[in-house]
Design an enzyme around this catalytic site. Structure first.
Site, mmCIF file in Angstrom:
data_model
loop_
_atom_site.group_PDB
_atom_site.id
_atom_site.type_symbol
_atom_site.label_atom_id
_atom_site.label_comp_id
_atom_site.label_asym_id
_atom_site.label_seq_id
_atom_site.Cartn_x
_atom_site.Cartn_y
_atom_site.Cartn_z
ATOM 1 N N HIS A 1 42.070 40.842 41.503
ATOM 2 C CA HIS A 1 41.693 39.540 41.870
ATOM 3 C C HIS A 1 42.948 38.752 42.140
ATOM 4 C CE1 HIS A 1 37.875 36.829 41.721
ATOM 5 N NE2 HIS A 1 37.356 37.973 42.485
ATOM 6 N N HIS B 1 33.781 44.459 51.612
ATOM 7 C CA HIS B 1 33.526 43.866 50.736
ATOM 8 C C HIS B 1 32.206 43.158 50.692
ATOM 9 C CE1 HIS B 1 34.064 39.470 49.113
ATOM 10 N NE2 HIS B 1 34.520 40.089 48.069
HETATM 11 O O1 D8T Z 1 35.440 41.771 44.938
HETATM 12 C C1 D8T Z 1 34.647 41.055 44.912
HETATM 13 O O2 D8T Z 1 33.467 41.129 45.002
HETATM 14 C C2 D8T Z 1 35.171 39.477 44.091
HETATM 15 O O3 D8T Z 1 36.404 39.647 44.139
HETATM 16 C C3 D8T Z 1 34.441 38.347 44.878
HETATM 17 O O4 D8T Z 1 35.123 38.366 46.156
HETATM 18 C C4 D8T Z 1 35.050 37.169 44.355
HETATM 19 O O5 D8T Z 1 34.616 36.997 43.048
HETATM 20 C C5 D8T Z 1 34.654 36.052 45.106
HETATM 21 O O6 D8T Z 1 33.263 36.054 45.530
HETATM 22 MG MG MG Z 2 37.562 41.390 44.868
#
Ligand code: D8T
Ligand code: MG
Length: 381
Positions: A185, A284
């Site tokens: 993150h 994602h």
């Molecule tokens: O990989 C994931 O699912 C996380 O990094 C989310 O994108 C983040 O919490 C924002 O929605």
């Molecule tokens: Mg992520």
């Protein structure tokens, strides 16, 4: 065929849907959203609809060119997410008008099922292990966890040991047959990522994600070059040109979001670009049914594809989930940890329009949490 209206719906837990209607009665649905900025994207969709009203929706690429280029100021999360959802809705209309699923329009299926993973949360090793056990019980064969919660940019021994302990607890629950990916993150700095990743390697994570923040992509190569674990990133990259330096840095897994990176049209091209770097696509998607369906349509037709994120059962999307907005839930089942290919036209989602309109009346105000270090300074979420 002509586009007659573009509507948006602010639906909990934190999403935005759009509906494009046409004079021939065919409608298309999409999901134009960036988490925490749904209302901003809604405004951008409203402005972009000037370019769509009265136009032929079947000219998807021409409309994509207009939406991305005829605005003069281009790219970034808000504009690219607005275009992404509208692009999904246009592909939905194109597929429905031809009676064909989108993956067929992308060249036809190259696979029959798509392996999916779910997110697991928790601070203590025991909590994250418990969340992993729940996801395994739901049928998943792969999960993704955060490496750590609030953590310093240069963590000390105690914090590094904590990261390893969390992954070890999850590996214990999963055994050797299932997989776990670790999301940094962007919370660690470059030096910390270089130090921590080799310690995680003996536990065999499938990949490590966002080891550096997107603004430090010019340092990504310094992580990749020492990482024994495949490196992934891309949820905060919005176009082919955004992905190029990350691919040149050597990432193994590209993670464009179908609702952020220009939609089906652009993610398809990001997948092709990734292939020229021997990298795999793993979109994602902690989002809703339309974003997931768009991801799956691309996955069905993309050779260099790895695995798909999906949000069913994840805990941070509280109060509502994607199955609340579909009339037919069957396509989203994942027996054996994989979603089977289905052949309904367009995106293949049977949207529950009443539920969507009802949800929009409540709306939402979802925002990312704001974290602070013990000394009071800002901490990356
Ligand atoms: O990989 C994931 O699912 C996380 O990094 C989310 O994108 C983040 O919490 C924002 O929605
Ligand atoms: Mg992520």
């Amino acid at each position: 065929m002509k586009i007659t209206s573009v509507e948006t719906f602010l639906v909990p837990p934190r999403w935005l849907f759009c509906k494009i209607a046409t004079d021939e009665g065919i409608v298309g649905w999409g999901e134009p959203v960036v988490e925490g900025r749904a209302e901003t994207v809604r405004a951008a969709v409203g402005e972009l609809s000037d370019l769509l009203l009265g136009k032929d929706p079947l000219r998807v690429e021409d409309l994509w060119q207009l939406m991305t280029k005829a605005v003069f100021y281009r790219g970034g999360p808000v504009l690219s997410s607005a275009v992404a959802g509208l692009d999904q809705a246009l592909w939905d209309i194109l597929g429905k008008s031809l009676g064909a699923p989108v993956h067929q329009l992308l060249g036809g299926a190259v696979r029959d099922e798509v392996r999916v993973y779910g997110w697991i949360g928790g601070d203590e090793p025991s909590a994250v292990a418990e969340a992993a056990a729940e996801q395994v019980a739901s049928g998943l064969t792969a999960v993704k966890m955060n490496a750590a919660g609030r953590i310093g940019r240069l963590p000390g021994k105690h914090e590094v040991d904590g990261v390893v302990a969390r992954l070890a607890a999850v590996r214990d629950v999963l055994g050797d047959e299932r997989d776990v990916a670790v999301d940094f993150h962007g919370r660690f700095g470059v030096a910390a990522a270089r130090r921590v990743i080799p310690e995680l390697a003996p536990l065999h994570p499938l990949f490590v994600e966002e080891p550096v923040l997107p603004e430090y992509t010019h340092r990504l190569c310094d992580v990749v070059s020492v990482s024994p674990v495949p490196v992934a990133c891309g949820e905060r990259l919005y176009s082919r040109t955004d992905f190029l330096p990350a691919l040149q840095a050597g990432i193994a897994v590209a993670q464009p979001d179908l609702s952020h990176a220009g939609g089906i049209s652009e993610v398809r091209r990001i997948g092709a670009l990734a292939e020229t770097f021997d990298a795999l696509l793993a979109p994602h998607c902690p989002l809703g049914p339309l974003a997931l369906a768009a991801s799956l349509q691309v996955a069905f037709a993309t050779p260099n594809f790895l695995i798909q994120e999906q949000s069913i059962g994840i805990h941070y999307n509280t109060g509502a989930e994607l199955l609340d907005y579909v009339l037919d839930r069957a396509p989203f089942a994942f027996p054996g940890g994989a979603i089977r290919r289905w052949e309904a036209p367009g995106l293949g989602v049977d949207i529950d329009e009443n539920a969507v309109r009802e949800a929009d009346r409540a709306g939402h105000r979802w925002r990312p949490p704001v974290w602070r270090h013990d000394d009071g300074s800002f901490a990356e979420w």
